[in-house]
Structure formats: structure tokens, C-alpha cells
Design an enzyme around this catalytic site. Structure first.
Site, short mmCIF file in Angstrom:
data_model
loop_
_atom_site.label_atom_id
_atom_site.label_comp_id
_atom_site.label_asym_id
_atom_site.label_seq_id
_atom_site.Cartn_x
_atom_site.Cartn_y
_atom_site.Cartn_z
N ASP A 20 48.42 36.30 38.35
CA ASP A 20 47.17 37.08 38.23
C ASP A 20 47.59 38.58 37.63
O ASP A 20 48.75 39.01 37.87
CB ASP A 20 46.57 37.27 39.65
N SER A 21 46.52 39.26 37.18
CA SER A 21 46.79 40.80 36.64
C SER A 21 47.37 41.52 37.78
O SER A 21 47.88 42.59 37.70
CB SER A 21 45.58 41.11 36.10
N CYS A 83 43.49 33.87 37.39
CA CYS A 83 42.98 35.09 36.74
C CYS A 83 41.77 34.49 35.69
O CYS A 83 42.19 33.86 34.71
CB CYS A 83 43.84 36.02 36.02
N GLU A 168 41.09 47.10 43.62
CA GLU A 168 42.51 47.45 43.46
C GLU A 168 42.89 48.65 44.31
O GLU A 168 43.99 48.95 44.58
CB GLU A 168 43.00 47.73 41.90
N CYS A 202 35.48 36.33 38.85
CA CYS A 202 36.97 37.12 38.99
C CYS A 202 37.60 37.03 40.38
O CYS A 202 36.83 36.87 41.37
CB CYS A 202 36.34 38.40 38.73
N HIS A 204 39.18 38.92 42.23
CA HIS A 204 39.18 39.95 42.92
C HIS A 204 37.91 39.96 44.08
O HIS A 204 37.73 40.65 44.71
CB HIS A 204 39.16 41.21 42.22
N1 DGL Z 1 41.50 38.63 38.97
C1 DGL Z 1 41.37 38.97 37.47
C2 DGL Z 1 40.27 37.95 37.06
O1 DGL Z 1 39.93 37.03 37.71
C3 DGL Z 1 41.19 40.59 37.41
C4 DGL Z 1 41.02 40.68 35.98
C5 DGL Z 1 41.41 42.34 35.78
O2 DGL Z 1 42.67 42.46 35.95
O3 DGL Z 1 40.70 43.26 35.27
O4 DGL Z 1 39.43 38.35 36.16
#
Ligand code: DGL
Length: 287
Positions: A20-21, A83, A168, A202, A204
Site C-alpha cells: 500500500d502507499s 491500495c 495518515e 480506499c 484507508h
Molecule cells: N490506501 C490507498 C487507496 O486505497 C490510499 C491512496 C493514497 O495514498 O492516496 O487508494
């Protein structure tokens, strides 16, 4: 682009790579671990370069390809892009162009396809709402995939540029965060009041569920991806015993971050649900 080397040690079993990012993929990993406790997992969060949501296609592709190669280099035969932004902007190129050159026996799976299969089955009104990062929304990946599998379904999307940064930075569950959550949710439901299935597109967003729920009528289902992805991976491994054989099953988990270990460890617990021990992994390109 110069990429990390591949581990060429053949078919020695390795962990499942989860990428993931940042921290969001930990919500998916948490479900994976609880569903497949005996499997080994290697998590990589590109926290130093997160968020990806506002980055361009070529940049998200480059960062994701680099991360996948790093996971392959550490013995993974199978990598899950936990992600949506990376799945939307990089998965197709990696699957179609890169894997055949890098190693046709390895696999990279995303989260969009299994999610679409599930939400399409779920809706009764035939109206689905997608909440996602600007990158995911602009890519139209959900709209296109839904159109392919469920041509009669109407999809409406809303980009939520501030939600990942709020998560975050642990700035949620307060009035300031709720203001932005309400704004995006209202925008979406105003544009299509017939929506009965709302996807948190997403990884997150499960952390924002409590706040989101406050602004969504109770007859609208809110779907998050953690459970969907773990079910679909279990099914994938059942259908692909040749891949299942290449995954080590010693119940081992390792966490890597492109940020400092300390910062990652401090925040990861919230997403993963228990304390984690992380190592720093430097990736090549500057943020
Ligand atoms: N968890 C990522 C997603 O599902 C976050 C993306 C991001 O880093 O903006 O899109």
C-alpha cells in the site's frame, strides 16, 4: 527506471507480499491474517511517498512497480496491491507488460475487481456510490469495471482528496474531519439519491467508518474492502494450488516501510489492530 533485482531462487516458497502507499493496506492485512493465519505475509508501506491519491499515472505506476519488484526480490511470488490508487493506475501495466518480462510465474492482484463483483451483487436499487481518492476516481476504474460486469448499474463517484491525509495524520474523529466527511458524502448522495450501496473505495477509509455512518441514511449499506479482499484471496489460492504451494506457511509477518521504523510503528497499530515491529526499506525515487 532502474528497478530492484529479482530473487531468482526459483520456486522456494515465500510470503505473500501486501503493498500500500501507506497504512491503509494494514486494514486489509489484518483481515488476511485473521482468515489465513498460517500464511506468511510481507507488508510494504510506501509511507515516505504517500499519499498516492493526488499523483499522476506515470508516477503511481513507477512507485508501484518499484515496490512490487522489491517484494519479488524478497522472495514473494504473489503480491496484493492493497491500495485502490495503485490498483487503478498501475496494475494493468504490471500484469500485461511487466510480469511477462520479469517473471511470468509471479502474480500481482489488485482490489478493484473483487470489490466490484461484490458490490454489484449487493445493490438492489442498481445505484452504487464510490468514495475514493482523486486518483482512483479520475482513473474511472470502478466505473469501467462495473459497466463491464453489471452494465445496468448506475455508478456515481466522489473524490475525497482530504480523507487519506486526515487518516495518515491521525486527524479524524473530530469536528474538523467530520466537516469534510459530511461534505463529500452529501455531495455524492445529492447527485444520486437512489444509491443503496456505498463503497469505501480506499483502504484507508475503514478508519473513518464511524464518522461516515453519521452522514449516511441507515438503509444505505456501507461496504469496506478488507473482508472482500480476504475472501477473494482465499478463493484465488483454492483455485490456484500451484501458487498456494509457493507460499510459505509458518504464520510469519514482517513489516517494511519507506519511512522511519519509529513513525510507522507508532501509527500502524491503529490500522492493524495490534503492535507491529517494522524495518526501514529505502526505495529509489525521491518523493
Ligand atoms: N490506501 C490507498 C487507496 O486505497 C490510499 C491512496 C493514497 O495514498 O492516496 O487508494
Amino acid at each position: 527506471m532502474s528497478l530492484p533485482p529479482l530473487d531468482r531462487s526459483g520456486a522456494a516458497p515465500g510470503p505473500i507480499g501486501v503493498f500500500d502507499s501507506g497504512y491503509g493496506g494494514l486494514t486489509v492485512l489484518r483481515q488476511l491474517v485473521s482468515r489465513l493465519p498460517e500464511y506468511d505475509f510481507l507488508y510494504l508501506g510506501d509511507n515516505a511517498r504517500a499519499p498516492y491519491g493526488s499523483r499522476s499515472f506515470p508516477v503511481v505506476y513507477e512507485y508501484t512497480a518499484e515496490a512490487v519488484r522489491a517484494l519479488f526480490g524478497m522472495g514473494c511470488h504473489l503480491v496484493i496491491l492493497a491500495c485502490n490508487t495503485a490498483s487503478a493506475k498501475a496494475l494493468r501495466t504490471i500484469q500485461q507488460k511487466d510480469l511477462p518480462r520479469w517473471d511470468p510465474d509471479r502474480r500481482v492482484l489488485g482490489v478493484i475487481r473483487p470489490t466490484v463483483e461484490e458490490i454489484g451483487r449487493h445493490t438492489r436499487s442498481g445505484h452504487i456510490g464510490i468514495l475514493g481518492t482523486p486518483g482512483t476516481v479520475l482513473s474511472e476504474s470502478y466505473v469501467l469495471e462495473i459497466r463491464k460486469l453489471y452494465p445496468e448499474v448506475i455508478t456515481t463517484q466522489e473524490a475525497c482528496p482530504l480523507w487519506v491525509p486526515l487518516v495518515e495524520n491521525l486527524e479524524y474523529g473530530n469536528e474538523g474531519a467530520d466537516y469534510f466527511i459530511q461534505k463529500n458524502v452529501r455531495n455524492l448522495l445529492r447527485r444520486d439519491p437512489l444509491i443503496d450501496t456505498l463503497l469505501l473505495g480506499c483502504t484507508h477509509y475503514p478508519l473513518l467508518l464511524e464518522s461516515i455512518r453519521k452522514f449516511v441514511p441507515s438503509d444505505v449499506a456501507i461496504i469496506s474492502q478488507d473482508r472482500i479482499v480476504s475472501e477473494s484471496l482465499t478463493d484465488y489460492l483454492r483455485r490456484h494450488p500451484e501458487m498456494d504451494d509457493r507460499i510459505r506457511k509458518a504464520g510469519f509477518r514482517r513489516f517494511l516501510t519507506t519511512e522511519t521504523e519509529e513513525l510507522f510503528q507508532e501509527r500502524a497499530t491503529l490500522f492493524f489492530g495490534s503492535a507491529v515491529q517494522a524495518d526501514h526499506l529505502p526505495l529509489l525515487h525521491p518523493a
